[in-house]
Design a protein around this motif. Structure first.
Motif, PDB file in Angstrom:
ATOM      1  N   GLY A 160       0.983  -1.283   0.045  1.00  0.00           N
ATOM      2  CA  GLY A 160      -0.069  -0.027  -0.138  1.00  0.00           C
ATOM      3  C   GLY A 160       1.000   1.335  -0.161  1.00  0.00           C
ATOM      4  O   GLY A 160       0.613   2.181  -0.586  1.00  0.00           O
ATOM      5  N   LEU A 161       1.761   1.308   0.912  1.00  0.00           N
ATOM      6  CA  LEU A 161       2.645   2.452   0.750  1.00  0.00           C
ATOM      7  C   LEU A 161       3.668   2.590  -0.347  1.00  0.00           C
ATOM      8  O   LEU A 161       3.566   3.663  -0.815  1.00  0.00           O
ATOM      9  CB  LEU A 161       3.767   2.242   1.948  1.00  0.00           C
ATOM     10  N   VAL A 162       4.055   1.461  -0.798  1.00  0.00           N
ATOM     11  CA  VAL A 162       4.739   1.702  -2.276  1.00  0.00           C
ATOM     12  C   VAL A 162       3.878   2.108  -3.265  1.00  0.00           C
ATOM     13  O   VAL A 162       4.333   2.973  -4.121  1.00  0.00           O
ATOM     14  CB  VAL A 162       5.495   0.230  -2.689  1.00  0.00           C
ATOM     15  N   ILE A 163       2.538   1.693  -3.260  1.00  0.00           N
ATOM     16  CA  ILE A 163       1.696   1.977  -4.304  1.00  0.00           C
ATOM     17  C   ILE A 163       1.255   3.537  -4.204  1.00  0.00           C
ATOM     18  O   ILE A 163       1.561   4.490  -5.175  1.00  0.00           O
ATOM     19  CB  ILE A 163       0.265   1.493  -4.273  1.00  0.00           C
ATOM     20  N   ARG A 164       1.168   4.185  -2.874  1.00  0.00           N
ATOM     21  CA  ARG A 164       1.061   5.615  -2.845  1.00  0.00           C
ATOM     22  C   ARG A 164       2.359   6.355  -3.210  1.00  0.00           C
ATOM     23  O   ARG A 164       2.092   7.506  -3.919  1.00  0.00           O
ATOM     24  CB  ARG A 164       0.886   5.642  -1.311  1.00  0.00           C
ATOM     25  N   ARG A 165       3.509   5.869  -2.850  1.00  0.00           N
ATOM     26  CA  ARG A 165       4.648   6.466  -3.149  1.00  0.00           C
ATOM     27  C   ARG A 165       4.803   6.644  -4.737  1.00  0.00           C
ATOM     28  O   ARG A 165       5.287   7.808  -5.182  1.00  0.00           O
ATOM     29  CB  ARG A 165       5.851   5.797  -2.617  1.00  0.00           C
ATOM     30  N   GLN A 166       4.404   5.488  -5.477  1.00  0.00           N
ATOM     31  CA  GLN A 166       4.517   5.597  -7.066  1.00  0.00           C
ATOM     32  C   GLN A 166       3.763   6.364  -7.568  1.00  0.00           C
ATOM     33  O   GLN A 166       3.966   7.078  -8.329  1.00  0.00           O
ATOM     34  CB  GLN A 166       4.528   4.117  -7.312  1.00  0.00           C
ATOM     35  N   VAL A 167       2.418   6.371  -7.116  1.00  0.00           N
ATOM     36  CA  VAL A 167       1.346   7.155  -7.686  1.00  0.00           C
ATOM     37  C   VAL A 167       1.970   8.864  -7.351  1.00  0.00           C
ATOM     38  O   VAL A 167       1.946   9.621  -8.366  1.00  0.00           O
ATOM     39  CB  VAL A 167       0.019   6.928  -6.879  1.00  0.00           C
ATOM     40  N   ALA A 168       2.380   9.046  -6.157  1.00  0.00           N
ATOM     41  CA  ALA A 168       2.735  10.303  -6.021  1.00  0.00           C
ATOM     42  C   ALA A 168       3.889  10.891  -6.900  1.00  0.00           C
ATOM     43  O   ALA A 168       4.034  11.975  -7.378  1.00  0.00           O
ATOM     44  CB  ALA A 168       3.348  10.448  -4.403  1.00  0.00           C
ATOM     45  N   LEU A 169       4.874   9.935  -7.296  1.00  0.00           N
ATOM     46  CA  LEU A 169       6.034  10.121  -8.256  1.00  0.00           C
ATOM     47  C   LEU A 169       5.382  10.641  -9.534  1.00  0.00           C
ATOM     48  O   LEU A 169       6.024  11.205 -10.404  1.00  0.00           O
ATOM     49  CB  LEU A 169       6.946   8.840  -8.326  1.00  0.00           C
ATOM     50  N   TRP A 170       4.371  10.072 -10.172  1.00  0.00           N
ATOM     51  CA  TRP A 170       3.749  10.212 -11.321  1.00  0.00           C
ATOM     52  C   TRP A 170       2.797  11.444 -11.321  1.00  0.00           C
ATOM     53  O   TRP A 170       2.499  11.918 -12.477  1.00  0.00           O
ATOM     54  CB  TRP A 170       3.053   8.948 -11.792  1.00  0.00           C
ATOM     55  N   ALA A 171       2.730  12.078 -10.349  1.00  0.00           N
ATOM     56  CA  ALA A 171       2.115  13.481 -10.305  1.00  0.00           C
ATOM     57  C   ALA A 171       3.076  14.688 -10.792  1.00  0.00           C
ATOM     58  O   ALA A 171       2.617  15.595 -11.103  1.00  0.00           O
ATOM     59  CB  ALA A 171       1.746  13.728  -8.948  1.00  0.00           C
ATOM     60  N   ASP A 172       4.280  14.239 -11.060  1.00  0.00           N
ATOM     61  CA  ASP A 172       5.399  14.899 -11.473  1.00  0.00           C
ATOM     62  C   ASP A 172       5.269  14.921 -12.863  1.00  0.00           C
ATOM     63  O   ASP A 172       5.030  14.195 -13.678  1.00  0.00           O
ATOM     64  CB  ASP A 172       7.001  14.673 -10.971  1.00  0.00           C
TER      65      ASP A 172
END
Lengths: 292, 105
Positions: A45-57
């Motif tokens: 769950g944490l990894v997915i949240r982190r990856q999604v946040a990276l793609w906001a860039d």
């Protein structure tokens, strides 16, 4: 057994987190004494949240729009076409090779021309791929594993649904499977994906590139690109079928008087190299300014 | 400074825990208060967001044996965080005045 597999998965998935966060999270899990199944859910769950946040860039998207899709598709076609050509040449020389033929100037020139062209084609494929990887590494350092995977997918799937003139031959002999399938796969793996991944890794480390060596490498790549520009055009025309082959006034396809509507594609393939040169040049210029 | 509900819960938990505020403790505090599970993903992405807003500060604590020798991420509320939490609380109190569930308490 399942517990061990689960913890192994937790360990593997948590590697996608930064080192400091990974330590903290695994410490939290150890302190709470959670079961492996829940630990896996929590970490995933944490990894997915982190990856999604990276793609906001915007940068990973720029890498996909400018490199992964356009250059990935072109490299897909070029690597298939040149893999087939390499296979045909290797098969011909394997079957027909005789050292005594080298006494004939025409045969000797033919061998030299083939070797130079193949060398240029391999050099161009590897060079375009490495420089593309470098740009991707600079643009999307933290989303690298996903971007490189997507690039590999585009390279291997970019020619799906398209054929080449060689493929269209009715009932090709069995040994041509080697030429039509194995050589293109080898070219894609070792001349495209591997250099691209290495370039991406290098770009993500934001290295100082030696200016002299970079200029030499880019000039070499430019020379190879000019030599194989017609081959790149052919890989698109005969592979993707975007434009019908036009033989020109002499009536022969792939001859000097063919119109070349796709030759500027070589410039498209060179823009990552120009970026690499700019990076090396800027660092070199900054270094000189600092010394002054 | 606009706060979300979960952000407010976290600021309150951090303020209550004081020097003992770190991942596991904050999580237990929030779960005890709300009766809902709090995932690691929600916890750490919210901590990052609050730190970016300047409402908390984080630092790495010392490793402990019970954590397998791994460090804690310690969290402290800033004065800006206290002001934001206070403003959120005031707003909730104001808007709740006179409603059935608030007047029965």
């Amino acid at each position: 057994m399942m517990t061990r597999v689960c913890w192994l998965l937790v360990e593997t998935v948590s590697r996608l987190l930064d080192q400091s966060e990974r330590d903290v999270v695994r410490g939290d899990l150890a302190e709470c004494g959670v079961r492996p199944g829940r630990a896996l859910r929590e970490v995933a769950g944490l990894v997915i949240r982190r990856q999604v946040a990276l793609w906001a860039d915007w940068r990973p998207w720029l890498a996909i729009a400018s490199i992964v899709i356009p250059i990935g598709v072109l490299l897909s076609h070029a690597s298939r076409w040149w893999g087939i050509i390499t296979g045909v040449d290797v098969a011909n020389y394997w079957v027909l090779w005789d050292f005594s033929y080298l006494a004939y100037p025409g045969y000797r020139n033919d061998v030299i021309r083939t070797a130079v062209w193949l060398g240029a084609a391999w050099c161009a494929l590897a060079g375009w791929s490495w420089t593309s990887g470098f740009v991707v590494g600079r643009l999307s350092r933290r989303t690298l594993w996903l971007t490189v995977s997507l690039f590999a997918l585009v390279v291997f799937a970019g020619t799906l649904g398209t054929g080449t003139v060689v493929h269209r031959a009715p009932n090709p002999p069995l040994q041509y499977h080697l030429i039509l399938v194995v050589f293109p796969r080898l070219a894609r793996t070792f001349l495209v994906i591997l250099p691209m991944a290495l370039g991406a890794l290098r770009g993500s480390q934001r290295p100082v590139l030696p200016l002299g060596a970079t200029v030499f490498g880019v000039l070499l790549l430019a020379g190879a690109s000019v030599l194989v520009s017609q081959g790149l055009e052919n890989s698109i025309v005969f592979g993707r079928g975007l434009a019908p082959p036009d033989p020109g006034p002499d009536g022969f396809v792939v001859s000097a008087d063919d119109p070349r509507p796709w030759w500027p594609l070589s410039f498209v393939m060179m823009w990552p190299a120009a970026y690499v040169l700019a990076v090396a040049g800027r660092r070199g210029w900054r270094g000189k300014s600092a010394h002054a | 400074m606009q706060l979300g509900e979960f952000e407010y819960l976290m600021l309150t938990a951090v303020a209550r825990l004081g020097d003992a505020a770190y991942g596991v403790a904050i999580r237990q505090e929030i779960e005890a208060a709300t009766g809902r599970p709090c995932s690691l993903g929600a916890l750490y992405t919210t901590i990052d967001r609050l730190e970016t807003k300047g409402l908390i500060r984080t630092s790495m604590g010392d490793p402990t044996p019970q954590r397998g020798g791994r460090p804690k991420r310690m969290v402290r509320i800033t004065s800006k965080g206290e002001q934001a939490a206070s403003a959120f609380y005031e707003a909730v109190m104001r808007v709740s005045r006179g409603v059935a569930w608030a007047s029965t308490r």
